[in-house]
Design a protein around this motif. Structure first.
Motif, PDB file in Angstrom:
ATOM      1  N   ASP A 189       7.639  -9.427  -5.750  1.00  0.00           N
ATOM      2  CA  ASP A 189       8.380 -10.174  -4.732  1.00  0.00           C
ATOM      3  C   ASP A 189       8.307 -11.678  -4.949  1.00  0.00           C
ATOM      4  O   ASP A 189       8.914 -12.447  -4.225  1.00  0.00           O
ATOM      5  CB  ASP A 189       7.936  -9.799  -3.312  1.00  0.00           C
ATOM      6  CG  ASP A 189       6.456 -10.022  -3.044  1.00  0.00           C
ATOM      7  OD1 ASP A 189       5.659 -10.058  -4.008  1.00  0.00           O
ATOM      8  OD2 ASP A 189       6.098 -10.152  -1.873  1.00  0.00           O
ATOM      9  N   ASP A 190       7.579 -12.127  -5.997  1.00  0.00           N
ATOM     10  CA  ASP A 190       7.505 -13.547  -6.324  1.00  0.00           C
ATOM     11  C   ASP A 190       8.439 -13.938  -7.473  1.00  0.00           C
ATOM     12  O   ASP A 190       8.442 -15.082  -7.895  1.00  0.00           O
ATOM     13  CB  ASP A 190       6.065 -13.936  -6.715  1.00  0.00           C
ATOM     14  CG  ASP A 190       5.148 -14.039  -5.503  1.00  0.00           C
ATOM     15  OD1 ASP A 190       5.658 -14.163  -4.379  1.00  0.00           O
ATOM     16  OD2 ASP A 190       3.924 -13.994  -5.689  1.00  0.00           O
ATOM     17  N   SER A 221      10.147  -0.090  -1.219  1.00  0.00           N
ATOM     18  CA  SER A 221      10.216  -0.598  -2.586  1.00  0.00           C
ATOM     19  C   SER A 221      11.638  -1.028  -2.942  1.00  0.00           C
ATOM     20  O   SER A 221      11.847  -2.107  -3.493  1.00  0.00           O
ATOM     21  CB  SER A 221       9.728   0.468  -3.564  1.00  0.00           C
ATOM     22  OG  SER A 221       9.812  -0.005  -4.882  1.00  0.00           O
ATOM     23  N   GLN A 222      12.595  -0.189  -2.613  1.00  0.00           N
ATOM     24  CA  GLN A 222      13.982  -0.517  -2.942  1.00  0.00           C
ATOM     25  C   GLN A 222      14.470  -1.729  -2.148  1.00  0.00           C
ATOM     26  O   GLN A 222      15.128  -2.606  -2.681  1.00  0.00           O
ATOM     27  CB  GLN A 222      14.905   0.682  -2.696  1.00  0.00           C
ATOM     28  CG  GLN A 222      16.332   0.454  -3.174  1.00  0.00           C
ATOM     29  CD  GLN A 222      16.402   0.128  -4.670  1.00  0.00           C
ATOM     30  OE1 GLN A 222      15.890   0.852  -5.496  1.00  0.00           O
ATOM     31  NE2 GLN A 222      17.022  -0.996  -4.999  1.00  0.00           N
ATOM     32  N   LEU A 223      14.116  -1.776  -0.872  1.00  0.00           N
ATOM     33  CA  LEU A 223      14.515  -2.915  -0.042  1.00  0.00           C
ATOM     34  C   LEU A 223      13.949  -4.226  -0.584  1.00  0.00           C
ATOM     35  O   LEU A 223      14.661  -5.220  -0.719  1.00  0.00           O
ATOM     36  CB  LEU A 223      14.060  -2.702   1.410  1.00  0.00           C
ATOM     37  CG  LEU A 223      14.794  -1.622   2.196  1.00  0.00           C
ATOM     38  CD1 LEU A 223      14.002  -1.222   3.425  1.00  0.00           C
ATOM     39  CD2 LEU A 223      16.181  -2.115   2.584  1.00  0.00           C
ATOM     40  N   ILE A 224      12.648  -4.209  -0.906  1.00  0.00           N
ATOM     41  CA  ILE A 224      11.995  -5.414  -1.408  1.00  0.00           C
ATOM     42  C   ILE A 224      12.554  -5.790  -2.774  1.00  0.00           C
ATOM     43  O   ILE A 224      12.795  -6.964  -3.064  1.00  0.00           O
ATOM     44  CB  ILE A 224      10.462  -5.230  -1.450  1.00  0.00           C
ATOM     45  CG1 ILE A 224       9.924  -5.178  -0.008  1.00  0.00           C
ATOM     46  CG2 ILE A 224       9.785  -6.351  -2.227  1.00  0.00           C
ATOM     47  CD1 ILE A 224       8.446  -4.855   0.097  1.00  0.00           C
ATOM     48  N   ALA A 225      12.783  -4.787  -3.633  1.00  0.00           N
ATOM     49  CA  ALA A 225      13.332  -5.046  -4.968  1.00  0.00           C
ATOM     50  C   ALA A 225      14.685  -5.741  -4.874  1.00  0.00           C
ATOM     51  O   ALA A 225      15.029  -6.572  -5.719  1.00  0.00           O
ATOM     52  CB  ALA A 225      13.453  -3.742  -5.755  1.00  0.00           C
ATOM     53  N   ASP A 226      15.442  -5.427  -3.821  1.00  0.00           N
ATOM     54  CA  ASP A 226      16.742  -6.051  -3.610  1.00  0.00           C
ATOM     55  C   ASP A 226      16.624  -7.399  -2.887  1.00  0.00           C
ATOM     56  O   ASP A 226      17.627  -8.068  -2.643  1.00  0.00           O
ATOM     57  CB  ASP A 226      17.657  -5.124  -2.791  1.00  0.00           C
ATOM     58  CG  ASP A 226      18.044  -3.862  -3.552  1.00  0.00           C
ATOM     59  OD1 ASP A 226      17.938  -3.853  -4.792  1.00  0.00           O
ATOM     60  OD2 ASP A 226      18.439  -2.885  -2.883  1.00  0.00           O
ATOM     61  N   GLY A 227      15.379  -7.770  -2.495  1.00  0.00           N
ATOM     62  CA  GLY A 227      15.162  -9.033  -1.801  1.00  0.00           C
ATOM     63  C   GLY A 227      15.486  -8.976  -0.324  1.00  0.00           C
ATOM     64  O   GLY A 227      15.659 -10.013   0.315  1.00  0.00           O
ATOM     65  N   ASN A 228      15.561  -7.764   0.231  1.00  0.00           N
ATOM     66  CA  ASN A 228      15.892  -7.603   1.650  1.00  0.00           C
ATOM     67  C   ASN A 228      14.645  -7.407   2.492  1.00  0.00           C
ATOM     68  O   ASN A 228      13.600  -6.987   1.996  1.00  0.00           O
ATOM     69  CB  ASN A 228      16.811  -6.385   1.837  1.00  0.00           C
ATOM     70  CG  ASN A 228      18.154  -6.591   1.177  1.00  0.00           C
ATOM     71  OD1 ASN A 228      18.743  -7.653   1.290  1.00  0.00           O
ATOM     72  ND2 ASN A 228      18.631  -5.579   0.474  1.00  0.00           N
ATOM     73  N   ALA A 255       0.837  -1.213   0.000  1.00  0.00           N
ATOM     74  CA  ALA A 255       0.000   0.000   0.000  1.00  0.00           C
ATOM     75  C   ALA A 255       0.865   1.254   0.000  1.00  0.00           C
ATOM     76  O   ALA A 255       0.593   2.207  -0.741  1.00  0.00           O
ATOM     77  CB  ALA A 255      -0.939  -0.009   1.209  1.00  0.00           C
ATOM     78  N   HIS A 256       1.907   1.257   0.816  1.00  0.00           N
ATOM     79  CA  HIS A 256       2.807   2.414   0.844  1.00  0.00           C
ATOM     80  C   HIS A 256       3.529   2.579  -0.497  1.00  0.00           C
ATOM     81  O   HIS A 256       3.715   3.696  -0.972  1.00  0.00           O
ATOM     82  CB  HIS A 256       3.822   2.294   1.990  1.00  0.00           C
ATOM     83  CG  HIS A 256       3.288   2.714   3.313  1.00  0.00           C
ATOM     84  ND1 HIS A 256       3.299   4.023   3.730  1.00  0.00           N
ATOM     85  CD2 HIS A 256       2.705   2.006   4.310  1.00  0.00           C
ATOM     86  CE1 HIS A 256       2.764   4.100   4.944  1.00  0.00           C
ATOM     87  NE2 HIS A 256       2.390   2.890   5.307  1.00  0.00           N
ATOM     88  N   ILE A 257       3.909   1.459  -1.106  1.00  0.00           N
ATOM     89  CA  ILE A 257       4.585   1.512  -2.410  1.00  0.00           C
ATOM     90  C   ILE A 257       3.623   2.052  -3.469  1.00  0.00           C
ATOM     91  O   ILE A 257       3.965   2.942  -4.246  1.00  0.00           O
ATOM     92  CB  ILE A 257       5.127   0.120  -2.800  1.00  0.00           C
ATOM     93  CG1 ILE A 257       6.298  -0.261  -1.880  1.00  0.00           C
ATOM     94  CG2 ILE A 257       5.555   0.086  -4.266  1.00  0.00           C
ATOM     95  CD1 ILE A 257       6.698  -1.726  -1.962  1.00  0.00           C
ATOM     96  N   GLN A 258       2.399   1.519  -3.480  1.00  0.00           N
ATOM     97  CA  GLN A 258       1.401   1.933  -4.475  1.00  0.00           C
ATOM     98  C   GLN A 258       1.058   3.416  -4.333  1.00  0.00           C
ATOM     99  O   GLN A 258       0.874   4.112  -5.329  1.00  0.00           O
ATOM    100  CB  GLN A 258       0.142   1.089  -4.327  1.00  0.00           C
ATOM    101  CG  GLN A 258      -0.924   1.407  -5.360  1.00  0.00           C
ATOM    102  CD  GLN A 258      -2.142   0.511  -5.228  1.00  0.00           C
ATOM    103  OE1 GLN A 258      -2.179  -0.399  -4.401  1.00  0.00           O
ATOM    104  NE2 GLN A 258      -3.152   0.769  -6.035  1.00  0.00           N
ATOM    105  N   ASN A 259       0.992   3.881  -3.085  1.00  0.00           N
ATOM    106  CA  ASN A 259       0.664   5.294  -2.839  1.00  0.00           C
ATOM    107  C   ASN A 259       1.878   6.203  -2.964  1.00  0.00           C
ATOM    108  O   ASN A 259       1.782   7.406  -2.736  1.00  0.00           O
ATOM    109  CB  ASN A 259       0.004   5.458  -1.467  1.00  0.00           C
ATOM    110  CG  ASN A 259      -1.355   4.792  -1.415  1.00  0.00           C
ATOM    111  OD1 ASN A 259      -2.084   4.789  -2.403  1.00  0.00           O
ATOM    112  ND2 ASN A 259      -1.689   4.222  -0.275  1.00  0.00           N
TER     113      ASN A 259
END
Length: 189
Positions: free
Chosen positions: A136-137, A51-58, A38-42
């Protein structure tokens, strides 16, 4: 107040089973993954960091995750209870969650761990990625997330086991059969 933690690796069925439990017990669902998305979408400032953390798989740092979770709990002062999905991921987060809940005069009732082996997880997430397209998948991120779970996150279970709050359920099988096992556990509380 009924407060549940649904625990398991990515693809274990936490979201599917959480929704069924929410409907039956009128609980407020708090999914850290949903909060992050939700925070990423908004496109919030926090969303950009996440977003950057998740994109890096962290994993997202505890301070950000806990602040978001506390905010969600406080938004629902008359809730019958909460279901925490994807949180806590570390013993430090579990301790922070316990301290926060104690400060609002409640506690975790039960932690339910969905046991699913790695080959089943890989198959489930590959199918989910085809359907939802969740970033993230992606295969490279998936391996890192599953590894993270089995190397780090799984160590939260002994913390709750020591408190007598841990129940384990086989997460492989028919959704309704797994759900029946979950409700048998939840009904005790």
């Amino acid at each position: 107040m009924l407060n549940l933690v649904i625990f398991g690796p990515p693809g274990a069925g936490k979201g599917t089973q959480s929704q069924k439990l929410i409907d039956q017990y009128q609980l407020v669902h708090i999914s850290t993954g949903d909060l992050f998305r939700a925070h990423i979408q908004n496109k919030t400032e926090l969303g950009q960091q996440v977003s950057q953390l998740i994109a890096d798989g962290n994993l997202v740092p505890d301070s950000i995750t806990i602040a978001m979770l506390e905010e969600e709990v406080k938004k629902n002062p008359v809730a019958k209870g909460f279901i925490f999905d994807g949180f806590p991921r570390t013993v430090a987060q579990a301790e922070a969650l316990d301290a926060f809940l104690e400060s609002v005069n409640t506690s975790i009732s039960v932690v339910i761990a969905l046991d699913v082996n790695e080959s089943e997880l890989t198959a489930r997430i590959a199918k989910r990625q085809e359907i939802s397209g969740r970033a993230d998948d992606a295969a490279d991120k998936l391996v890192k997330r599953i590894d993270e779970y089995f190397q780090k996150t799984i160590h939260v279970l002994p913390y709750y086991e020591a408190q007598g709050k841990l129940s384990k359920v086989n997460g492989i099988g028919e959704i309704d059969a797994i759900y029946a096992e979950l409700t048998a556990i939840v009904d005790k509380y």
